[in-house]
Design an enzyme around this catalytic site. Structure first.
Site, PDB file in Angstrom:
ATOM      1  CE1 TYR A 270     -26.842  45.955  20.983  1.00  0.00           C
ATOM      2  CE2 TYR A 270     -28.336  45.051  19.338  1.00  0.00           C
ATOM      3  CZ  TYR A 270     -27.119  45.192  19.671  1.00  0.00           C
ATOM      4  OH  TYR A 270     -26.114  44.161  19.445  1.00  0.00           O
TER       5      TYR A 270
ATOM      6  NE  ARG B  39     -30.646  35.988   9.081  1.00  0.00           N
ATOM      7  CZ  ARG B  39     -29.774  37.142   8.681  1.00  0.00           C
ATOM      8  NH1 ARG B  39     -29.926  37.654   7.410  1.00  0.00           N
ATOM      9  NH2 ARG B  39     -28.600  37.521   9.400  1.00  0.00           N
TER      10      ARG B  39
ATOM     11  NE  ARG C  14     -23.896  38.428  19.843  1.00  0.00           N
ATOM     12  CZ  ARG C  14     -23.971  38.806  18.623  1.00  0.00           C
ATOM     13  NH1 ARG C  14     -24.390  37.958  17.796  1.00  0.00           N
ATOM     14  NH2 ARG C  14     -24.071  40.035  18.236  1.00  0.00           N
TER      15      ARG C  14
ATOM     16  CG  PHE D 135     -24.646  50.751  -1.625  1.00  0.00           C
ATOM     17  CD1 PHE D 135     -23.911  49.903  -1.207  1.00  0.00           C
ATOM     18  CD2 PHE D 135     -25.123  51.897  -0.415  1.00  0.00           C
ATOM     19  CE1 PHE D 135     -23.120  49.776  -0.139  1.00  0.00           C
ATOM     20  CE2 PHE D 135     -24.479  51.534   0.714  1.00  0.00           C
ATOM     21  CZ  PHE D 135     -23.558  50.766   1.087  1.00  0.00           C
TER      22      PHE D 135
END
Length: 445
Positions: free
Chosen positions: A168, A212, A225, A285
């Protein structure tokens, strides 16, 4: 901006906080004039302020491609996240989403608030997508197709095993890492990284978000969920939602620690990926979100508050990460320090303590062998014997401000520096409000 009390306790945070705020304000002004590009960048700021800041460091061509990549996947994620959409409607949209990005007229109303605006005006995203170079378009289409198919698969499938969990996370985040590697390569600024380590870059971020966001996800309306794998949580409780109940606090923390330990397996790959980057802007980044991830894991580990509310690094430390993450040496230093924080919180009676410590020692060994830990000043560890002190939330701090600490602060140059800026800071405090969430700079989650 961080609270006055937090600034008093951590005066070194003031400059990074102000610098970060000014950089974020500057980023908000860098909006293109063309209407469809203006929509894309303004929407980027609305759905992810922290990411919008980091992306501004990239060159224009690559920045535009990454911006559209983010918005396309955010739109796809909005469809997946909307639990009010019937499965027989949702699945075909997810599977066909890679074709919709070529249609200037397509849109689908779903989501809430800013995400609904994104979906209602998705034609502007498609218009901008069609202006990208062919290499960028092909990379975005490929990842969108594979991600949509993966999301559709898990609409009808529970996350049962750890293999399911990894699969997933691959679909919703690992593919993002692979897509970014393709975009970097298409820009001719980087070599093409392997799928394996690109996948790990996404999995570390996604697993951190899933850990988290336990409480937010389990309380989702109209339907919970559930992303924590049954193979892990069933060792501690009968139902995943049982972790949030106070009577299961011991089991909940043990399960949490198991989840954090699982995520640490990706750290080595992430360090390899970042060490191979050549372009400084691309490096920052990629590196800032990863440092935020290991920092957030350090905050979450052994912390019952994950099941009570939002657990996050204090904003001043977040600003320090943004300010100080510039080289691979900085990354090695941060990973070493946060692994020390995590290691100091391991309870020898925890069922996974041995495995956790082994993973952390492997991370520290890699960081030491890099040779980057010599002659550095840590902004994470204030005292080598008190690793937790810099990260604890205000709720965990003892009442009052210790006299010894106060005396040391008064005698420090930081205190004088703080007073110099105190007046201007007080004036700015009302208006300069950093994003309260400061979530990980991640495409999904």
């Amino acid at each position: 901006m961080g609270s006055l009390g937090a600034i008093l306790k951590h005066p070194d945070d003031l400059y990074p906080l102000l610098k970060l705020k000014m950089a974020a304000k500057h980023a908000e002004k860098q909006i293109p004039s063309e209407p469809h590009w203006a929509f894309c960048y303004s929407m980027l700021h609305r759905v992810s302020r922290s990411f919008a800041f980091v992306i501004q460091q990239l060159g224009t061509e690559l920045r535009n491609a990454v911006c559209i990549f983010y918005l396309v996947l955010r739109a796809l994620d909005t469809v997946e996240d909307d639990t009010s959409i019937p499965t027989d409607v949702k699945v075909p949209i997810l599977i066909a989403f890679h074709r919709h990005i070529y249609d200037r007229n397509w849109h689908f109303s779903c989501g809430t608030k800013d995400y609904k605006v994104l979906m209602d005006q998705f034609h502007d995203v498609s218009t901008a997508f069609l202006e990208l170079g062919k290499g960028y378009q092909e990379a975005i289409e490929d990842i969108t197709k594979r991600m949509g198919a993966g999301m559709a698969k898990f609409i009808c499938k529970e996350v049962e095993t750890i293999d399911d969990y990894d699969e997933y996370c691959h679909y919703v985040a690992g593919l993002v890492g692979m897509g970014l590697s393709k975009l970097f390569h298409a820009s001719e600024l980087e070599d093409l990284a392997s799928d394996s380590i690109s996948n790990s870059m996404g999995l570390l971020l996604q697993k951190t978000n899933i850990i988290r966001d336990y409480l937010e996800d389990i309380n989702e309306i109209p339907k919970s969920r559930m992303f924590w794998p049954r193979e892990i949580w069933s060792k501690y409780v009968n139902k995943l939602e049982d972790l949030k109940y106070e009577e299961n606090s011991v089991e909940a923390v043990q399960c949490l620690n198991d989840m954090v330990t699982n995520s640490l397996m990706h750290v080595d790959d992430c360090l390899k990926y970042m060490s191979a980057l050549r372009e400084p802007a691309i490096f920052r980044f990629c590196a800032i979100p990863q440092v935020m991830a290991i920092g957030t894991l350090a905050m979450c580990y052994n912390n019952i508050n994950v099941f009570r509310g939002v657990v996050k690094m204090r904003r001043g430390l977040t600003a320090q990460v943004f300010h100080r993450t510039k080289t691979m040496a900085d990354v090695y230093g941060a990973f070493f320090d946060f692994s020390c924080v995590l290691k100091s919180k391991v309870d020898k009676n925890d069922p996974n303590a041995t495995k956790t410590l082994s993973s952390l020692e492997a991370v520290q060994k890699t960081c030491r062998e890099s040779g980057a830990l010599n002659k550095r000043k840590s902004y994470i560890l204030r005292n080598e014997l008190k690793y937790n002190s810099v990260l604890v939330s205000s709720a965990e701090l003892s009442t009052g401000f210790p006299c010894v600490a106060w005396w040391k602060l008064c005698c420090s140059k930081q205190f004088i520096y703080f007073h110099f800026f105190f007046l201007s800071f007080s004036i700015l405090l009302i208006n300069l409000q950093l994003n309260d969430e400061m979530h990980l700079v991640c495409f999904v989650g």
